[in-house]
Scaffold this active site. Structure first.
Site, PDB file in Angstrom:
ATOM      1  N   ARG A  74       0.935 -10.060  -1.803  1.00  0.00           N
ATOM      2  CA  ARG A  74       2.076  -9.321  -2.349  1.00  0.00           C
ATOM      3  C   ARG A  74       1.680  -8.794  -3.733  1.00  0.00           C
ATOM      4  O   ARG A  74       1.016  -9.501  -4.509  1.00  0.00           O
ATOM      5  CB  ARG A  74       3.308 -10.224  -2.477  1.00  0.00           C
ATOM      6  CG  ARG A  74       3.997 -10.539  -1.150  1.00  0.00           C
ATOM      7  CD  ARG A  74       4.654  -9.304  -0.516  1.00  0.00           C
ATOM      8  NE  ARG A  74       5.342  -9.606   0.724  1.00  0.00           N
ATOM      9  CZ  ARG A  74       4.810  -9.487   1.942  1.00  0.00           C
ATOM     10  NH1 ARG A  74       3.555  -9.076   2.102  1.00  0.00           N
ATOM     11  NH2 ARG A  74       5.535  -9.775   3.011  1.00  0.00           N
ATOM     12  N   GLU A 103       5.983  -1.525  -5.106  1.00  0.00           N
ATOM     13  CA  GLU A 103       5.762  -0.785  -3.876  1.00  0.00           C
ATOM     14  C   GLU A 103       6.996   0.030  -3.485  1.00  0.00           C
ATOM     15  O   GLU A 103       8.110  -0.504  -3.597  1.00  0.00           O
ATOM     16  CB  GLU A 103       5.476  -1.829  -2.784  1.00  0.00           C
ATOM     17  CG  GLU A 103       4.422  -1.402  -1.824  1.00  0.00           C
ATOM     18  CD  GLU A 103       3.945  -2.562  -0.981  1.00  0.00           C
ATOM     19  OE1 GLU A 103       3.278  -3.466  -1.536  1.00  0.00           O
ATOM     20  OE2 GLU A 103       4.247  -2.561   0.209  1.00  0.00           O
ATOM     21  N   HIS A 153      -0.341  -0.772   2.298  1.00  0.00           N
ATOM     22  CA  HIS A 153       0.230  -1.994   2.895  1.00  0.00           C
ATOM     23  C   HIS A 153       0.097  -1.980   4.427  1.00  0.00           C
ATOM     24  O   HIS A 153       1.096  -1.912   5.147  1.00  0.00           O
ATOM     25  CB  HIS A 153       1.697  -2.199   2.483  1.00  0.00           C
ATOM     26  CG  HIS A 153       2.132  -3.635   2.607  1.00  0.00           C
ATOM     27  ND1 HIS A 153       3.082  -4.219   1.821  1.00  0.00           N
ATOM     28  CD2 HIS A 153       1.716  -4.624   3.470  1.00  0.00           C
ATOM     29  CE1 HIS A 153       3.258  -5.485   2.179  1.00  0.00           C
ATOM     30  NE2 HIS A 153       2.426  -5.758   3.187  1.00  0.00           N
TER      31      HIS A 153
HETATM   32  C1  DGY Z   1       3.611  -9.486   6.157  1.00  0.00           C
HETATM   33  O1  DGY Z   1       3.938  -9.574   7.349  1.00  0.00           O
HETATM   34  O2  DGY Z   1       4.121 -10.185   5.290  1.00  0.00           O
HETATM   35  C2  DGY Z   1       2.517  -8.532   5.817  1.00  0.00           C
HETATM   36  O3  DGY Z   1       2.547  -8.206   4.463  1.00  0.00           O
HETATM   37  C3  DGY Z   1       2.566  -7.316   6.691  1.00  0.00           C
HETATM   38  O4  DGY Z   1       1.459  -6.502   6.462  1.00  0.00           O
END
Ligand code: DGY
Length: 324
Positions: free
Chosen positions: A235, A264, A282
């Protein structure tokens, strides 16, 4: 029963839901706004949401019939799970099915950032390649180097295990020892400063929480080697992006590969203008296999939850126990 789905998901999941419920899919090809999510939940028993949807306490409190939130993601920092539990709403995620896809993307970013692939690609397209040269696009070697994994959970472990062919020395940080990594790779559990001082490649795999927000800031970037490559597929807010831009610009580290961003989908101009950072939108879980499996898994969680069973991937089983 009615389920609100905040964006079209693969058919593998939609068809399962449609078999059981009335399904209302947000009709636009964009992120729904908070008021649009609230409107969609006016008469919904279930919510199938994405990692980009802010499912905070207002959204939860506004939904009179809501009993189940199935997130189409493994990370659930966008959902106020405590508020959901307080309202007796079950929450589920999609662990496991995107582990390899995300670990593969971490490796793709590692290779790209270490060997300057996007920079070389631009160079070729711009017709700047005039012939082989001893110092052209020289990057970092990978084989035999030290890989540092921050957070040895499912994805961090998969990332580390995929280093086998490159004969790497593996260090990791976690709140507990990881016997698989120690057995398979002779990996060593170290402190974060030790990992940052020693690793040539640092890959971040912790979940976002108040304790991991800005886990990597200026002091940590200063600890890294000048040849180091930093990868983040977890993240964005785990890394202080302003500090990272400075570190890349002033060459405290060699390069970075990012799939996630602090605010983001905004990516700061400073980062976008630097040649030594590889940027992905992402897409950690963006393989056909992973996305279909995530859809199926989210739908199965929803079906179990709305039929009064404990969803297989329930994050807050205490909400279920409260009900029975
Ligand atoms: C998630 O599922 O948390 C991922 O970041 C998706 O790419």
């Amino acid at each position: 029963m009615k389920v609100f789905v905040t964006r079209k998901i693969p058919e593998a999941g939609l068809s399962l839901l449609e078999h059981e419920f009335t399904v209302d899919v947000f009709p636009h090809d964009r992120l729904p706004k908070k008021n649009e999510i609230i409107a969609g939940l006016a008469d919904a028993d279930g919510l199938l949401c994405l990692l980009t949807d802010p499912i905070d306490k207002d959204v939860i409190a506004s939904a009179p019939r809501l009993r189940m939130i199935a997130s189409y993601a493994v990370g659930y920092d966008n959902i106020d799970v405590a508020a959901a539990t307080a309202h007796g709403i079950l929450v589920s995620n999609t662990p496991g099915v995107l582990t390899d896809a995300t670990a593969e993307l971490a490796w793709a970013l590692l290779f790209s950032a270490a060997r300057r692939i996007p920079e070389g690609d631009q160079f070729c397209r711009q017709e700047k390649f005039t012939g082989w040269a001893p110092l052209l696009m020289v990057g970092q070697a990978i084989s035999g180097k030290t890989l540092g994994i921050i957070g040895a959970g499912r994805i961090g472990t998969a990332m580390a295990l995929k280093s086998k062919g490159f004969d790497m020395n593996v260090l990791y940080t976690d709140t507990q020892p990881n016997p698989t990594l120690e057995r398979e790779l002779n990996a060593t559990l170290v402190s974060l400063p030790d990992l940052l001082h020693q690793a040539d490649f640092v890959s971040v795999h912790v979940a976002l929480s108040p304790s991991t927000h800005h886990l990597i800031g200026a002091p940590q970037l200063r600890m890294m080697k000048p040849n180091a490559v930093l990868i983040n597929t977890s993240r964005g807010p785990i890394i202080d992006e302003t500090a990272l831009a400075t570190a890349l610009k002033e060459h405290w580290i060699f390069s970075a590969g990012l799939d996630v961003y602090e605010h983001e989908p905004q990516i700061p101009k400073t980062l976008r203008s630097l040649p030594n950072v590889v940027l992905a939108p992402h897409v950690g879980s963006a393989t056909m296999d992973a996305r279909s499996n995530m859809a199926r898994m989210a739908a199965e969680n929803m079906i179990a939850g709305l039929h009064g069973q404990l969803p297989p991937n329930c994050i807050n089983p205490e909400a279920y126990r409260k009900k029975i």
